[in-house]
Design a protein around this motif. Structure first.
Motif, PDB file in Angstrom:
ATOM      1  N   UNK B 112       0.828  -1.198   0.000  1.00 39.83           N
ATOM      2  CA  UNK B 112       0.000   0.000   0.000  1.00 39.83           C
ATOM      3  C   UNK B 112       0.869   1.257   0.000  1.00 39.83           C
ATOM      4  N   UNK B 113       1.951   1.233   0.782  1.00 37.32           N
ATOM      5  CA  UNK B 113       2.857   2.396   0.809  1.00 37.32           C
ATOM      6  C   UNK B 113       3.516   2.601  -0.550  1.00 37.32           C
ATOM      7  N   UNK B 114       3.723   1.513  -1.249  1.00 37.09           N
ATOM      8  CA  UNK B 114       4.353   1.556  -2.577  1.00 37.09           C
ATOM      9  C   UNK B 114       3.380   2.118  -3.628  1.00 37.09           C
ATOM     10  N   UNK B 115       2.093   2.192  -3.253  1.00 33.84           N
ATOM     11  CA  UNK B 115       1.102   2.760  -4.164  1.00 33.84           C
ATOM     12  C   UNK B 115       0.193   1.743  -4.823  1.00 33.84           C
ATOM     13  N   UNK B 116       0.258   0.498  -4.342  1.00 31.63           N
ATOM     14  CA  UNK B 116      -0.621  -0.536  -4.897  1.00 31.63           C
ATOM     15  C   UNK B 116      -1.548  -1.029  -3.791  1.00 31.63           C
ATOM     16  N   UNK B 117      -2.850  -0.983  -4.044  1.00 28.72           N
ATOM     17  CA  UNK B 117      -3.795  -1.454  -3.033  1.00 28.72           C
ATOM     18  C   UNK B 117      -3.623  -2.951  -2.828  1.00 28.72           C
ATOM     19  N   UNK B 118      -3.466  -3.384  -1.556  1.00 29.20           N
ATOM     20  CA  UNK B 118      -3.265  -4.820  -1.314  1.00 29.20           C
ATOM     21  C   UNK B 118      -4.534  -5.636  -1.571  1.00 29.20           C
ATOM     22  N   UNK B 119      -4.367  -6.944  -1.804  1.00 24.52           N
ATOM     23  CA  UNK B 119      -5.530  -7.792  -2.095  1.00 24.52           C
ATOM     24  C   UNK B 119      -6.385  -8.046  -0.865  1.00 24.52           C
ATOM     25  N   UNK B 120      -7.689  -8.151  -1.061  1.00 25.34           N
ATOM     26  CA  UNK B 120      -8.596  -8.513   0.028  1.00 25.34           C
ATOM     27  C   UNK B 120      -8.350  -9.969   0.410  1.00 25.34           C
ATOM     28  N   UNK B 121      -8.718 -10.329   1.642  1.00 30.15           N
ATOM     29  CA  UNK B 121      -8.544 -11.721   2.087  1.00 30.15           C
ATOM     30  C   UNK B 121      -9.513 -12.622   1.318  1.00 30.15           C
ATOM     31  N   UNK B 133     -15.079  -2.680  -2.614  1.00 30.24           N
ATOM     32  CA  UNK B 133     -14.659  -1.642  -1.662  1.00 30.24           C
ATOM     33  C   UNK B 133     -13.156  -1.698  -1.421  1.00 30.24           C
ATOM     34  N   UNK B 134     -12.407  -1.228  -2.359  1.00 32.31           N
ATOM     35  CA  UNK B 134     -10.950  -1.258  -2.209  1.00 32.31           C
ATOM     36  C   UNK B 134     -10.466   0.137  -1.848  1.00 32.31           C
ATOM     37  N   UNK B 135      -9.557   0.194  -0.863  1.00 32.47           N
ATOM     38  CA  UNK B 135      -9.093   1.491  -0.366  1.00 32.47           C
ATOM     39  C   UNK B 135      -8.017   2.072  -1.278  1.00 32.47           C
ATOM     40  N   UNK B 136      -8.179   3.342  -1.611  1.00 30.50           N
ATOM     41  CA  UNK B 136      -7.201   4.037  -2.452  1.00 30.50           C
ATOM     42  C   UNK B 136      -5.880   4.176  -1.681  1.00 30.50           C
ATOM     43  N   UNK B 137      -4.768   3.758  -2.246  1.00 30.93           N
ATOM     44  CA  UNK B 137      -3.488   3.834  -1.521  1.00 30.93           C
ATOM     45  C   UNK B 137      -2.997   5.275  -1.360  1.00 30.93           C
ATOM     46  N   UNK B 144     -14.035   3.945  -4.551  1.00 37.04           N
ATOM     47  CA  UNK B 144     -13.231   3.645  -5.736  1.00 37.04           C
ATOM     48  C   UNK B 144     -13.956   2.629  -6.603  1.00 37.04           C
ATOM     49  N   UNK B 145     -13.541   2.516  -7.832  1.00 34.92           N
ATOM     50  CA  UNK B 145     -14.192   1.560  -8.720  1.00 34.92           C
ATOM     51  C   UNK B 145     -13.176   0.802  -9.566  1.00 34.92           C
ATOM     52  N   UNK B 146     -13.565  -0.415  -9.954  1.00 35.34           N
ATOM     53  CA  UNK B 146     -12.700  -1.235 -10.800  1.00 35.34           C
ATOM     54  C   UNK B 146     -12.834  -0.756 -12.246  1.00 35.34           C
ATOM     55  N   UNK B 161     -10.095   6.262  -8.212  1.00 33.83           N
ATOM     56  CA  UNK B 161     -10.590   6.794  -6.944  1.00 33.83           C
ATOM     57  C   UNK B 161     -11.403   8.059  -7.213  1.00 33.83           C
ATOM     58  N   UNK B 162     -12.682   8.047  -6.786  1.00 37.25           N
ATOM     59  CA  UNK B 162     -13.562   9.201  -7.008  1.00 37.25           C
ATOM     60  C   UNK B 162     -13.206  10.355  -6.077  1.00 37.25           C
ATOM     61  N   UNK B 163     -12.570  10.026  -4.949  1.00 39.25           N
ATOM     62  CA  UNK B 163     -12.263  11.053  -3.975  1.00 39.25           C
ATOM     63  C   UNK B 163     -11.064  11.903  -4.414  1.00 39.25           C
ATOM     64  N   UNK B 164      -9.951  11.265  -4.752  1.00 34.73           N
ATOM     65  CA  UNK B 164      -8.783  12.060  -5.158  1.00 34.73           C
ATOM     66  C   UNK B 164      -8.622  12.096  -6.679  1.00 34.73           C
ATOM     67  N   UNK B 165      -9.553  11.499  -7.366  1.00 32.96           N
ATOM     68  CA  UNK B 165      -9.598  11.533  -8.836  1.00 32.96           C
ATOM     69  C   UNK B 165      -8.321  11.007  -9.488  1.00 32.96           C
ATOM     70  N   UNK B 166      -7.785   9.960  -8.869  1.00 34.88           N
ATOM     71  CA  UNK B 166      -6.576   9.387  -9.455  1.00 34.88           C
ATOM     72  C   UNK B 166      -6.773   7.916  -9.765  1.00 34.88           C
ATOM     73  N   UNK B 167      -6.098   7.470 -10.779  1.00 40.58           N
ATOM     74  CA  UNK B 167      -6.083   6.046 -11.056  1.00 40.58           C
ATOM     75  C   UNK B 167      -5.073   5.387 -10.141  1.00 40.58           C
ATOM     76  N   UNK B 168      -5.297   4.136  -9.798  1.00 38.06           N
ATOM     77  CA  UNK B 168      -4.285   3.400  -9.032  1.00 38.06           C
ATOM     78  C   UNK B 168      -4.380   1.922  -9.352  1.00 38.06           C
TER      79      UNK B 168
END
Lengths: 252, 174
Positions: B112-121, B133-137, B144-146, B161-168
């Motif tokens: 996540x710190x590297x900028x990649x959202x980690x996988x859900x369990x 529901x994936x958290x924007x890193x 956010x949306x796929x 990410x709709x909040x910060x308007x960035x792709x990740x």
């Protein structure tokens, strides 16, 4: 265990994956939008990876040649892929429909194989089914969207579905070894797979608002599993092996 | 030299492997990724009563067609060889199937710190909700949306990410 029967199963699966993988890769750089370019390219990479893993089993367990040799140095006649995967990519609607029909069969086949008595195949199946879920999810999303898009997109999806269905049914062409494979618990058989597939595919197609083609009256395109291929396989293999043929023993 | 080598344990191998990074995610080691499944070492008798120290490392691929396997295999070989073993063998097999659940919690937080959202369990089979529901890193919003299940590498998906308007990117649950 019956070696010939198992090798026949592994070859047809590996060849299907390699050839559809090659076809998928033809969308690299020319996809209708960036995401789809990436999707088909990624799926291509997955499929070629799956074929390599299957050839590897043929090599390690049954003492056949190296995976690269099996992939690049066999003749058209020796390939056991179904004709559906050989067809050119055509327009995008056809590639999507083929992807939808093929990947649902693939997903169910690997699901069945997770309990195979052939250990390395069962292990691979458990691994691969997770990857194929993404392929199937992708296919379903686009099928639904385009079936409910414009009049043209719906008509195109329907036309491609009608065209592809006789080829898709050819996936389930039986081999001479069905009873052996079922008896030895290696694989549940093509008939069972086709039944599961039809149920699954019909449900999704109908929900998406498309018409499921008449399967009973379909003129099914068989032959691939026995080495009889469409006119397209030869040219695909020629292109795919062009570099290897210059120096087959080259180290990469 | 011979006496020094005798003290190398499996633990030393695991430690050495911590320095081998996933070439596609250079902040995470192959151990944290859960790619290394087995480590064994010992002594084998060679001709004329002499013995030789060997190490065997088993690894499992993340995605079957992952093109980084070859590089990781070589990096693992080099790192273990440096410890002083005469014989090093690195095997790739699927006896243990890799799943994103094999990644350590540390790996997920580094990811996540590297900028990649980690996988859900993945306690069950993959569901569409897991990709929901994936958290924007970047800004940590879950709004956010796929965008595409396929991204720059086989193991990544593209999100917005709709909040910060960035792709990740998101590491896919598998």
């Amino acid at each position: 265990m019956n070696t010939e029967a198992i090798k026949d199963l592994l070859y047809k699966m590996a060849d299907d994956a390699l050839v559809i993988g090659h076809r998928n890769s033809e969308w690299t750089g020319i996809g209708p939008m960036l995401e789809e370019d990436l999707a088909f390219s990624s799926m291509a990479q997955d499929k070629v990876g799956h074929s390599q893993a299957l050839y590897q089993i043929i090599h390690t367990v049954f003492g056949e040649r190296e995976p690269d040799v099996l992939a690049f140095q066999r003749s058209e006649k020796e390939f056991k892929c179904c004709q559906l995967v050989e067809l050119p990519i055509g327009e995008y609607d056809f590639s999507l429909i083929r992807h939808f029909l093929f990947d649902h069969a693939e997903a169910l086949r690997y699901e069945m194989l997770t309990t195979s008595t052939l250990m390395p195949l069962a292990q691979l199946a458990k691994k691969v089914r997770g990857e194929i879920k993404y392929h199937v999810m992708h296919a379903d999303t686009f099928l639904k969207q385009l079936a409910n898009g414009s009049e043209e997109s719906k008509a195109r999806m329907q036309a491609s579905l009608n065209y592809a269905m006789p080829y898709a049914l050819g996936i389930f062409e039986k081999s001479a070894f069905e009873d052996t494979l079922i008896g030895e618990g290696v694989f549940g058989g093509e008939e069972k797979l086709q039944h599961l597939w039809l149920e699954k595919v019909t449900g999704i197609v109908t929900t998406a608002g498309l018409q499921m083609p008449q399967v009973d009256e379909a003129k099914i395109i068989y032959g691939g599993r026995k080495g009889f291929h469409s006119e397209y396989l030869k040219s695909l293999l020629d292109e795919m092996t062009e570099v290897t043929r210059i120096d087959p023993s080259a180290e990469w | 030299m011979q006496t020094a080598i005798k003290h190398i344990t499996d633990t030393d191998i695991w430690v050495a492997l911590e320095s081998v990074k996933d070439p596609e995610i250079p902040v995470i080691s192959v151990v944290e990724m859960g790619i290394v499944t087995k480590v064994a070492s010992g002594e084998s008798q060679v001709a004329s009563g002499q013995s030789s120290r060997y190490a065997r490392v088993t690894m499992t691929p993340t995605f079957v067609g992952c093109p980084a396997i070859g590089v990781m295999k070589k990096d693992i070989y080099d790192a273990v060889k440096k410890l002083g073993f005469e014989e090093v063998e690195v095997t790739v097999d699927m006896d243990t199937a890799w799943s994103s659940d094999r990644m350590t919690p540390e790996a997920k937080s580094k990811l996540e710190k590297f900028g990649i959202a980690p996988p859900a369990v993945m306690d069950s089979d993959l569901t569409e909700e897991m990709l929901d529901k994936v958290r924007c890193p970047h800004c940590h919003s879950t709004d956010t949306t796929l965008r595409s299940a396929f991204g720059s590498t086989l193991c990544r998906a593209i999100r917005f990410c709709f909040s910060c308007k960035q792709g990740f990117e998101q590491f896919k649950p598998l």
